[in-house]
Design a protein around this motif. Sequence first.
Motif, short mmCIF file in Angstrom:
data_model
loop_
_atom_site.label_atom_id
_atom_site.label_comp_id
_atom_site.label_asym_id
_atom_site.label_seq_id
_atom_site.Cartn_x
_atom_site.Cartn_y
_atom_site.Cartn_z
N VAL A 1 4.84 11.52 -5.59
CA VAL A 1 3.39 11.31 -5.54
C VAL A 1 2.83 11.38 -6.95
CG1 VAL A 1 3.13 12.22 -3.20
CG2 VAL A 1 2.91 13.74 -5.14
N ALA A 2 1.70 10.76 -7.15
CA ALA A 2 1.03 10.79 -8.44
C ALA A 2 -0.10 11.81 -8.39
CB ALA A 2 0.47 9.42 -8.78
N ALA A 3 -0.30 12.50 -9.48
CA ALA A 3 -1.41 13.45 -9.60
C ALA A 3 -2.13 13.17 -10.92
CB ALA A 3 -0.90 14.89 -9.57
N GLU B 1 9.28 27.61 -19.44
CA GLU B 1 10.20 27.80 -18.32
C GLU B 1 11.35 26.80 -18.34
OE1 GLU B 1 8.58 28.39 -14.48
OE2 GLU B 1 6.91 29.61 -15.21
N ASN B 2 11.45 26.04 -19.44
CA ASN B 2 12.51 25.05 -19.59
C ASN B 2 12.51 24.05 -18.43
OD1 ASN B 2 14.52 23.96 -21.17
ND2 ASN B 2 16.15 25.08 -20.14
N ARG B 3 11.31 23.57 -18.08
CA ARG B 3 11.13 22.61 -17.00
C ARG B 3 10.37 21.40 -17.53
NH1 ARG B 3 10.99 24.90 -11.64
NH2 ARG B 3 11.11 27.17 -11.65
N SER B 4 10.40 20.32 -16.77
CA SER B 4 9.51 19.19 -17.03
C SER B 4 8.17 19.51 -16.38
CB SER B 4 10.08 17.90 -16.44
OG SER B 4 10.10 17.98 -15.03
N VAL B 5 7.14 18.80 -16.78
CA VAL B 5 5.82 19.01 -16.16
C VAL B 5 5.91 18.67 -14.68
CG1 VAL B 5 3.42 18.20 -16.08
CG2 VAL B 5 4.50 18.68 -18.28
N SER B 6 6.58 17.59 -14.34
CA SER B 6 6.72 17.19 -12.94
C SER B 6 7.41 18.28 -12.12
CB SER B 6 7.52 15.89 -12.86
OG SER B 6 7.70 15.50 -11.53
N ASN B 7 8.49 18.84 -12.67
CA ASN B 7 9.22 19.89 -11.97
C ASN B 7 8.37 21.14 -11.83
OD1 ASN B 7 11.14 22.46 -12.38
ND2 ASN B 7 12.16 20.92 -11.13
N LEU B 8 7.59 21.48 -12.85
CA LEU B 8 6.71 22.65 -12.79
C LEU B 8 5.65 22.47 -11.71
CD1 LEU B 8 5.73 25.39 -13.91
CD2 LEU B 8 4.28 24.08 -15.49
N ARG C 1 0.81 -1.21 0.00
CA ARG C 1 0.00 0.00 0.00
C ARG C 1 0.85 1.27 0.00
NH1 ARG C 1 -3.16 -0.79 5.18
NH2 ARG C 1 -1.16 -1.65 5.72
N SER C 2 2.16 1.16 -0.10
CA SER C 2 3.02 2.33 0.00
C SER C 2 2.71 3.38 -1.06
CB SER C 2 4.49 1.93 -0.08
OG SER C 2 4.79 1.41 -1.35
N HIS C 3 2.18 2.96 -2.23
CA HIS C 3 1.86 3.93 -3.28
C HIS C 3 0.78 4.92 -2.84
CE1 HIS C 3 -1.28 0.91 -3.88
NE2 HIS C 3 -1.98 1.86 -4.45
N VAL D 1 5.88 7.46 -2.77
CA VAL D 1 7.00 6.55 -2.90
C VAL D 1 8.27 7.31 -2.50
CG1 VAL D 1 8.32 5.12 -4.50
CG2 VAL D 1 5.84 5.31 -4.75
N SER D 2 9.00 6.76 -1.57
CA SER D 2 10.23 7.39 -1.12
C SER D 2 11.30 7.28 -2.20
CB SER D 2 10.72 6.71 0.17
OG SER D 2 11.90 7.32 0.61
N ILE D 3 11.91 8.42 -2.55
CA ILE D 3 13.00 8.40 -3.51
C ILE D 3 14.32 8.83 -2.86
CG2 ILE D 3 11.55 8.64 -5.54
CD1 ILE D 3 12.30 11.60 -5.62
#
Length: 58
Positions: free
Chosen positions: A20-22, A39-46, A5-7, A11-13
């Motif tokens: 986390v998932a969105a 902004e020269n970013r990934s979606v995750s980073n943004l 159930r950790s998800h 998830v620890s990185i």
Amino acid sequence: MKDKRSHKRGVSISKENIRVAATFTRDENEQLKKLADEENRSVSNLVAHIVREWLKAR
């Protein structure tokens, strides 16, 4: 044995960070992609940046 159930908690990185998932609509994802590219970013980073700024403002 690993907790299956950790998800649900993220998830620890590393010792300090979790992943986390969105869920977004396809349209929202396209909008985020455009903004991230500007902004020269990934979606995750943004998304992480937006959440951090929101938390600081609270």
